[in-house]
Scaffold this motif. Structure first.
Motif, mmCIF file in Angstrom:
data_model
loop_
_atom_site.group_PDB
_atom_site.id
_atom_site.type_symbol
_atom_site.label_atom_id
_atom_site.label_comp_id
_atom_site.label_asym_id
_atom_site.label_seq_id
_atom_site.Cartn_x
_atom_site.Cartn_y
_atom_site.Cartn_z
ATOM 1 N N SER A 98 0.849 -1.187 0.000
ATOM 2 C CA SER A 98 0.000 0.000 0.000
ATOM 3 C C SER A 98 0.886 1.239 0.000
ATOM 4 N N ILE A 99 0.623 2.169 -0.923
ATOM 5 C CA ILE A 99 1.245 3.479 -0.917
ATOM 6 C C ILE A 99 0.120 4.514 -0.964
ATOM 7 N N THR A 100 0.475 5.766 -1.024
ATOM 8 C CA THR A 100 -0.528 6.824 -0.908
ATOM 9 C C THR A 100 -1.645 6.692 -1.931
ATOM 10 N N VAL A 101 -1.298 6.373 -3.166
ATOM 11 C CA VAL A 101 -2.306 6.373 -4.227
ATOM 12 C C VAL A 101 -2.680 4.980 -4.720
ATOM 13 N N ALA A 102 -2.010 3.962 -4.216
ATOM 14 C CA ALA A 102 -2.247 2.627 -4.773
ATOM 15 C C ALA A 102 -2.103 1.553 -3.710
ATOM 16 N N SER A 103 -2.766 0.425 -3.930
ATOM 17 C CA SER A 103 -2.634 -0.734 -3.049
ATOM 18 C C SER A 103 -2.865 -1.991 -3.871
ATOM 19 N N GLY A 104 -2.380 -3.107 -3.366
ATOM 20 C CA GLY A 104 -2.559 -4.367 -4.059
ATOM 21 C C GLY A 104 -2.439 -5.527 -3.100
ATOM 22 N N GLN A 105 -3.067 -6.645 -3.444
ATOM 23 C CA GLN A 105 -3.035 -7.838 -2.598
ATOM 24 C C GLN A 105 -3.236 -9.068 -3.453
ATOM 25 N N GLU A 106 -2.500 -10.134 -3.130
ATOM 26 C CA GLU A 106 -2.696 -11.422 -3.772
ATOM 27 C C GLU A 106 -2.555 -12.518 -2.726
ATOM 28 N N SER A 107 -3.385 -13.547 -2.826
ATOM 29 C CA SER A 107 -3.252 -14.678 -1.915
ATOM 30 C C SER A 107 -3.626 -15.956 -2.630
ATOM 31 N N SER A 108 -3.060 -17.048 -2.166
ATOM 32 C CA SER A 108 -3.319 -18.356 -2.749
ATOM 33 C C SER A 108 -3.357 -19.413 -1.662
ATOM 34 N N ARG A 109 -4.342 -20.279 -1.755
ATOM 35 C CA ARG A 109 -4.375 -21.471 -0.923
ATOM 36 C C ARG A 109 -4.009 -22.654 -1.803
ATOM 37 N N PHE A 110 -3.112 -23.493 -1.287
ATOM 38 C CA PHE A 110 -2.707 -24.665 -2.052
ATOM 39 C C PHE A 110 -2.336 -25.786 -1.093
ATOM 40 N N SER A 111 -2.375 -27.001 -1.601
ATOM 41 C CA SER A 111 -2.018 -28.167 -0.800
ATOM 42 C C SER A 111 -0.821 -28.858 -1.418
ATOM 43 N N LEU A 112 -0.122 -29.637 -0.608
ATOM 44 C CA LEU A 112 1.049 -30.374 -1.051
ATOM 45 C C LEU A 112 0.800 -31.866 -0.889
ATOM 46 N N ASP A 113 1.161 -32.610 -1.918
ATOM 47 C CA ASP A 113 1.130 -34.065 -1.872
ATOM 48 C C ASP A 113 2.510 -34.530 -2.305
ATOM 49 N N GLY A 114 3.388 -34.722 -1.323
ATOM 50 C CA GLY A 114 4.781 -34.979 -1.651
ATOM 51 C C GLY A 114 5.388 -33.749 -2.279
ATOM 52 N N ASP A 115 5.876 -33.877 -3.502
ATOM 53 C CA ASP A 115 6.466 -32.738 -4.213
ATOM 54 C C ASP A 115 5.478 -32.045 -5.145
ATOM 55 N N ASP A 116 4.253 -32.550 -5.207
ATOM 56 C CA ASP A 116 3.247 -31.986 -6.101
ATOM 57 C C ASP A 116 2.392 -30.952 -5.371
ATOM 58 N N ILE A 117 2.080 -29.872 -6.077
ATOM 59 C CA ILE A 117 1.269 -28.783 -5.520
ATOM 60 C C ILE A 117 -0.079 -28.751 -6.222
ATOM 61 N N ARG A 118 -1.119 -28.523 -5.442
ATOM 62 C CA ARG A 118 -2.472 -28.420 -5.984
ATOM 63 C C ARG A 118 -3.063 -27.072 -5.563
ATOM 64 N N ALA A 119 -3.316 -26.222 -6.534
ATOM 65 C CA ALA A 119 -3.888 -24.904 -6.254
ATOM 66 C C ALA A 119 -5.372 -25.026 -5.940
ATOM 67 N N LEU A 120 -5.822 -24.340 -4.878
ATOM 68 C CA LEU A 120 -7.205 -24.460 -4.419
ATOM 69 C C LEU A 120 -8.007 -23.174 -4.600
ATOM 70 N N LEU A 121 -7.390 -22.037 -4.353
ATOM 71 C CA LEU A 121 -8.116 -20.764 -4.441
ATOM 72 C C LEU A 121 -7.109 -19.635 -4.595
ATOM 73 N N PHE A 122 -7.367 -18.747 -5.562
ATOM 74 C CA PHE A 122 -6.492 -17.596 -5.793
ATOM 75 C C PHE A 122 -7.332 -16.335 -5.837
ATOM 76 N N SER A 123 -6.878 -15.277 -5.166
ATOM 77 C CA SER A 123 -7.592 -14.002 -5.220
ATOM 78 C C SER A 123 -6.583 -12.869 -5.321
ATOM 79 N N SER A 124 -6.977 -11.786 -5.977
ATOM 80 C CA SER A 124 -6.101 -10.625 -6.111
ATOM 81 C C SER A 124 -6.939 -9.372 -6.271
ATOM 82 N N SER A 125 -6.368 -8.252 -5.875
ATOM 83 C CA SER A 125 -7.040 -6.965 -6.048
ATOM 84 C C SER A 125 -5.988 -5.878 -6.194
ATOM 85 N N TYR A 126 -6.308 -4.852 -7.000
ATOM 86 C CA TYR A 126 -5.425 -3.722 -7.234
ATOM 87 C C TYR A 126 -6.272 -2.460 -7.291
ATOM 88 N N SER A 127 -5.739 -1.380 -6.758
ATOM 89 C CA SER A 127 -6.487 -0.123 -6.754
ATOM 90 C C SER A 127 -5.534 1.050 -6.865
#
Length: 257
Positions: free
Chosen positions: A88-117
């Motif tokens: 976040s700065i004076t005129v702008a902000s941003g956010q990203e998040s991800s939920r994921f699971s691990l099965d050994g060395d493999d990754i499984r993406a579950l939910l991704f969200s992002s926002s910018y202003s």
């Protein structure tokens, strides 16, 4: 109360677009879905680092914009992991998040969200598991930093990466582990990198946009802390546009490496 006129709204959207483009290489970064080139997985499946929760802060410098701080948290929530970045700065902000699971060395993406202003004008995006065919940007950043150095991805034979952006669209990059340290000396294995947060072992990884070969993103990852960025520099036509530097690092219940 002031109101946004069509002119100021148009200007705000232009500023938003320019800021998003400027931040894309580091903020929405390589946080994308990752497809390793054929033949790399045989080596990639061995000796990958065990994930560890942490909180980090980075100084983000974008040419033509005031510097700001990005907060990055990697946390373990039951059977899932959560990677979250925000600024976040004076005129702008941003956010990203991800939920994921691990099965050994493999990754499984579950939910991704992002926002910018920028100046109150922005966008929000969300991708559910069914909309993420491979990985999203945050889980792919984690995966790339974890696999770097475990595949035979070198400058003369780079590995292919397919990115999924915040809208679920594919983009294509190539990456390789660079055998030069910050002093341009040839090295064998991790180098040592000094940043404001301290001195760390580092692997240097270079990414090239296959559609825009004049653009180069160089990152330093810690080999034992998947997801942690030590530094990142984005160049266009040989000129530095964006730089990210680790300024604070706090392991969750562990010792600083």
């Amino acid at each position: 109360m002031s109101q946004l006129t069509p002119l100021t709204m148009g200007h705000s959207k232009l500023v938003l677009r320019r800021l998003t483009i400027a931040l894309y290489p580091v903020w929405p970064i390589v946080m994308a879905s990752l497809l390793i080139a054929p033949g790399a997985n045989a080596q990639a499946a061995r000796d990958l680092a065990t994930p560890q929760p942490f909180e980090a802060q980075y100084r983000l410098e974008v040419r033509g914009w005031p510097s700001t701080t990005i907060t990055h948290r990697l946390s373990h929530e039951g059977e899932h992991w959560l990677s979250d970045m925000r600024f976040s700065i004076t005129v702008a902000s941003g956010q990203e998040s991800s939920r994921f699971s691990l099965d050994g060395d493999d990754i499984r993406a579950l939910l991704f969200s992002s926002s910018y202003s920028v100046l109150g004008v922005g966008d929000r995006y969300q991708l559910n598991e069914s909309e993420i065919p491979t990985l999203d940007r945050q889980s792919a950043l984690f995966d790339l930093s974890r696999r770097a150095g475990h595949e035979n991805c070198i400058a003369r034979s780079p590995c292919a990466i397919a990115f999924v952006d915040q809208k679920g669209r594919d983009e294509h990059f190539q990456y390789y582990v660079d055998d030069r340290n910050v002093d341009e000396q040839i090295i064998d294995g991790p180098a040592t990198l000094s940043v404001p947060a301290g001195e760390f072992e580092a692997l240097r990884v270079s990414l090239i946009d296959t559609e825009k070969p004049d653009r180069l993103l160089t990152l330093h990852f810690h080999p034992d802390w998947p997801g942690l960025i030590l530094s990142a520099v984005y160049q266009k036509d040989g000129r530095r546009e964006t730089q990210l530097t680790l300024t604070q690092f706090q392991p969750d219940g562990g010792a600083t490496p």
